[in-house]
Design an enzyme around this catalytic site. Structure first.
Site, PDB file in Angstrom:
ATOM      1  N   GLY A  87      18.140   4.649  58.059  1.00 52.01           N
ATOM      2  CA  GLY A  87      19.496   4.411  57.614  1.00 52.01           C
ATOM      3  C   GLY A  87      19.904   5.420  56.551  1.00 52.01           C
ATOM      4  O   GLY A  87      19.522   6.605  56.598  1.00 52.01           O
ATOM      5  N   CYS A  88      20.668   4.974  55.588  1.00 54.63           N
ATOM      6  CA  CYS A  88      21.158   5.871  54.542  1.00 54.63           C
ATOM      7  C   CYS A  88      20.080   6.264  53.541  1.00 54.63           C
ATOM      8  O   CYS A  88      20.322   7.073  52.654  1.00 54.63           O
ATOM      9  CB  CYS A  88      22.349   5.234  53.825  1.00 54.63           C
ATOM     10  SG  CYS A  88      23.818   5.087  54.872  1.00 54.63           S
TER      11      CYS A  88
END
Length: 395
Positions: free
Chosen positions: A173-174
């Site tokens: 993800g981020c």
């Protein structure tokens, strides 16, 4: 070790045997940032969204369904701090009939879109480090979304650069870029590699549902790269950052999710057709805000304490650029007071949430005023939930 020696698409290899030894010290020797030229303001995005909503609501009224809520530019600023975002391709996003970037497919023999985007940042990172691509012995492509499963984008970038060694993709993800920094730093410290290039091409607007009111305004596109290098005994690289330590943390949550994948089509009546609704990015914004704020604060305090530090001993924080209010709240919990832009700079007002690239952009743009011995914390939060941190010291 096998090093590719031919042009793209060929298969000639030469055997090389690099010398290796365990490195005690590791640094970020170079950073590269590529921000695409096109940009979209909140007002432009909202105008398109509301045009679509008005048309959709007319059809919903006929069907007896409740209307969809319109969006608002001021609400976006108040909720996130974002005023505009840069995008890889503007055409198509502001068309109410399409509402997605228009990025033509490329032939298999051509350089892929994400690899090309990553290469631009990678070459800048190498130039910043004063390093040659041939000295790189590992490439990691770490991003929240990847264009395809294989061949790995990292291998494509490796070949296009003329790097040696190995390459692989990874995602968290981020938190992807900081997670890759964690992997790279420890591989170099262990002596497995000498120079590792972490490349993070975030073309996230290609995976964004611009018809979802909760997420349509959040993301922008950007590509970053970091060269992680071993330091010889007694070596110093003024103006660069020693990586003191890195850390990761994960806890499962469905509050940020995408269901896009090869199994998605198998739930359709026609497996050759994939319905994208419900398969793109979705999130429960209020839960994400509350839960990540608490987890992010605790991660930062605990990680720093392991090294005898507190938030007050950090000259600067480069946090994930998702939400200005979230970052402000995390740091207020840590410091017991509000913290300004000098201590914790943000870039999301003009760039939006550039996923895993955002914290690295904040680092790149806000470090030249730091002095030798100053400490800073690079920290990102993402889906999973996931958190990655890197304690850095200016050399």
């Amino acid at each position: 070790m096998l090093r590719r020696t031919s042009e793209r698409g060929a298969h000639d290899f030469a055997l090389t045997t690099p010398s290796r030894q365990r490195a005690q010290h590791v640094c970020v020797g170079g950073i590269g940032v590529e921000i695409p030229q096109p940009s979209i303001s909140n007002e432009e995005l909202v105008e398109t969204f509301n045009l679509w909503v008005d048309r959709e609501n007319a059809a919903r009224a006929v069907r007896g369904e409740p209307p969809l809520a319109r969006s608002d530019a001021d609400f976006i600023v108040n909720a996130s701090g974002i005023r505009r975002r840069h995008v890889y391709e503007r055409e198509g996003i502001l068309d109410p009939e399409r509402m997605a970037p228009n990025i033509p497919a490329r032939a298999d023999e051509e350089l892929s879109v994400m690899a090309e985007f990553g290469l631009k940042a990678a070459r800048k990172a190498l130039a910043h480090a004063g390093a040659d691509a041939g000295d790189v012995d590992l490439v990691i492509c770490a991003a929240s979304h990847h264009q395809r499963p294989y061949p790995a984008l990292a291998v494509e970038i490796q070949q296009a650069l003329g790097a040696g060694g190995a390459a692989f993709d990874m995602g968290l993800g981020c938190s992807s870029a900081v997670a890759a920094l964690h992997v790279a730093a420890n591989l170099v410290r262990a002596g497995a590699h000498r120079k590792v290039l972490v490349v993070t091409p975030e073309l996230i607007t290609g995976h964004l549902n611009f018809r979802d009111r909760q997420t349509h305004f959040i993301f922008g596109d950007a590509s970053v790269a970091m060269l992680v290098e071993a330091l010889d005994e007694g070596e110093s690289r003024p103006g660069r950052f020693e990586i003191v330590d890195t850390r990761g943390w994960t806890q499962f949550s469905n509050n940020i999710r995408t269901n896009f994948g090869f199994l998605s089509r198998l739930s359709q009546d026609d497996p050759s057709f994939l319905e994208m609704e419900g398969n793109m990015i979705k999130q429960v914004g209020n839960k994400v805000f509350k839960e990540v704020t608490v987890a992010g604060h605790q991660f930062i305090v605990d990680f720093l304490a392991e090294h005898g530090h507190t938030p007050n001993t950090m000259r600067r924080f480069w946090l994930h650029q998702a939400n200005a209010r979230m970052n402000a709240m995390i740091l207020k919990l840590a410091f017991g007071k509000d913290v300004g832009q000098d201590r914790a700079p943000t870039v999301l007002e003009r760039l939006g949430n550039t996923a895993a690239a955002g914290a690295v952009i904040a680092l790149h743009e806000n470090h030249e005023d730091m002095h030798e011995g100053d400490f800073g914390l690079l920290c990102a939060f993402g889906a999973g939930y996931s958190i990655g941190g890197a304690l850095l010291r200016m050399m």
